[in-house]
Design an enzyme around this catalytic site. Structure first.
Site, short mmCIF file in Angstrom:
data_model
loop_
_atom_site.label_atom_id
_atom_site.label_comp_id
_atom_site.label_asym_id
_atom_site.label_seq_id
_atom_site.Cartn_x
_atom_site.Cartn_y
_atom_site.Cartn_z
N GLU A 124 5.96 3.97 2.03
CA GLU A 124 6.77 5.13 1.61
C GLU A 124 7.09 6.06 2.77
O GLU A 124 8.12 6.73 2.76
CB GLU A 124 6.08 5.89 0.48
CG GLU A 124 4.85 6.67 0.89
CD GLU A 124 4.14 7.31 -0.29
OE1 GLU A 124 3.47 8.33 -0.06
OE2 GLU A 124 4.24 6.82 -1.43
N TYR A 140 5.57 -5.35 -6.18
CA TYR A 140 4.69 -4.71 -7.15
C TYR A 140 5.60 -4.20 -8.27
O TYR A 140 6.68 -3.65 -7.99
CB TYR A 140 3.91 -3.57 -6.49
CG TYR A 140 2.93 -2.89 -7.41
CD1 TYR A 140 1.81 -3.59 -7.88
CD2 TYR A 140 3.12 -1.58 -7.82
CE1 TYR A 140 0.92 -2.98 -8.75
CE2 TYR A 140 2.22 -0.97 -8.68
CZ TYR A 140 1.13 -1.67 -9.14
OH TYR A 140 0.23 -1.08 -10.00
N GLY A 170 0.83 -1.20 0.00
CA GLY A 170 0.00 0.00 0.00
C GLY A 170 0.86 1.24 0.00
O GLY A 170 2.04 1.21 -0.35
N ARG A 171 0.27 2.36 0.43
CA ARG A 171 1.00 3.61 0.45
C ARG A 171 1.83 3.80 1.72
O ARG A 171 2.77 4.60 1.76
CB ARG A 171 0.03 4.78 0.30
CG ARG A 171 0.51 5.74 -0.76
CD ARG A 171 -0.41 6.86 -1.14
NE ARG A 171 -1.77 6.83 -0.72
CZ ARG A 171 -2.32 7.73 0.09
NH1 ARG A 171 -1.60 8.69 0.60
NH2 ARG A 171 -3.61 7.66 0.37
N CYS A 174 3.90 -6.44 -2.32
CA CYS A 174 3.56 -5.21 -3.03
C CYS A 174 4.61 -4.11 -2.81
O CYS A 174 5.74 -4.24 -3.23
CB CYS A 174 2.16 -4.76 -2.60
SG CYS A 174 1.38 -3.53 -3.66
N HIS A 175 4.23 -3.02 -2.13
CA HIS A 175 5.16 -1.92 -1.85
C HIS A 175 5.94 -2.13 -0.56
O HIS A 175 6.81 -1.33 -0.22
CB HIS A 175 4.41 -0.59 -1.76
CG HIS A 175 3.94 -0.06 -3.09
ND1 HIS A 175 2.90 -0.64 -3.79
CD2 HIS A 175 4.36 0.99 -3.83
CE1 HIS A 175 2.69 0.05 -4.90
NE2 HIS A 175 3.58 1.03 -4.96
#
Length: 198
Positions: free
Chosen positions: A93, A139, A89-90, A119-120
């Site tokens: 970061e 991802y 997800g976000r 993913c991330h």
């Protein structure tokens, strides 16, 4: 089966399925899972995001659920845990900018403990400088970061030493199966139990 103590690092706008599904699945088969987030205490919630593909060049993001953190990251000891889960997800970061997140990830790699990331999530692993020499996936948009961190990127769920990786929540079945195998989880299917006669 003896359940393992598993740590999950979560954050605001982590991917909903990548947070909720592993958290619940691992508990369902008898493991104990603690979810932590920097600057949040046990009982606080993280807002999740649902990512979906609808014909655009990248994913759409909708609001997910409120996911409750079970422990306070500032007080847990990573040495008390047998394995680590880093969803995508976000959230990764910004999670990778927290020293306690980086130090926690480094502990699991230095100790050779099982790690599952999706993913991330590998953005955090790359920031922790633990990927050199691994074969893994992410991802696809995170591929350049993973390769810059020294890994060999492949286009499928991958298990290399202590690390299991997948591209996104559509990999859950294979990704979780590999992680459960790494944890030594033994699931047996017996005969169905007939309902008792009244």
């Amino acid at each position: 089966m003896t359940g393992k103590q598993i740590l999950m690092i979560v954050g605001d706008f982590g991917e909903d399925y990548e947070t909720m599904v592993p958290f619940q699945t691992l508990q369902t088969v008898g493991h104990e899972v603690d979810a932590v987030c920097p600057e949040k205490e046990a009982g606080d919630t993280c807002k999740t995001a649902i990512h979906d593909f609808r014909g655009d060049q990248t994913y759409m993001e909708d609001r997910g659920h409120n996911f409750q953190v079970t422990e306070t990251m500032a007080v847990i000891d990573p040495a008390d845990y047998d394995a680590l889960v880093v969803p995508g997800g976000r959230a990764p970061e910004y999670l990778r900018t927290h020293d306690e997140v980086i130090e926690t990830v480094q502990h699991f790699f230095e100790a050779g403990k099982p790690v599952a990331s999706l993913c991330h999530g590998p953005q955090i692993l790359a920031a922790a400088d633990v990927l050199d020499g691994y074969e893994m996936t992410t991802y696809p948009a995170v591929r350049a970061e993973a390769e810059a961190a020294g890994c060999s990127w492949v286009d499928e769920v991958t298990r290399d030493r202590n690390l299991v990786t997948g591209q996104d929540w559509s990999d859950h079945v294979e990704w979780l199966a590999e992680f459960l195998d790494m944890l030594g989880t033994d699931i047996e299917h017996g005969e169905p139990v007939a309902p008792a006669d009244d």
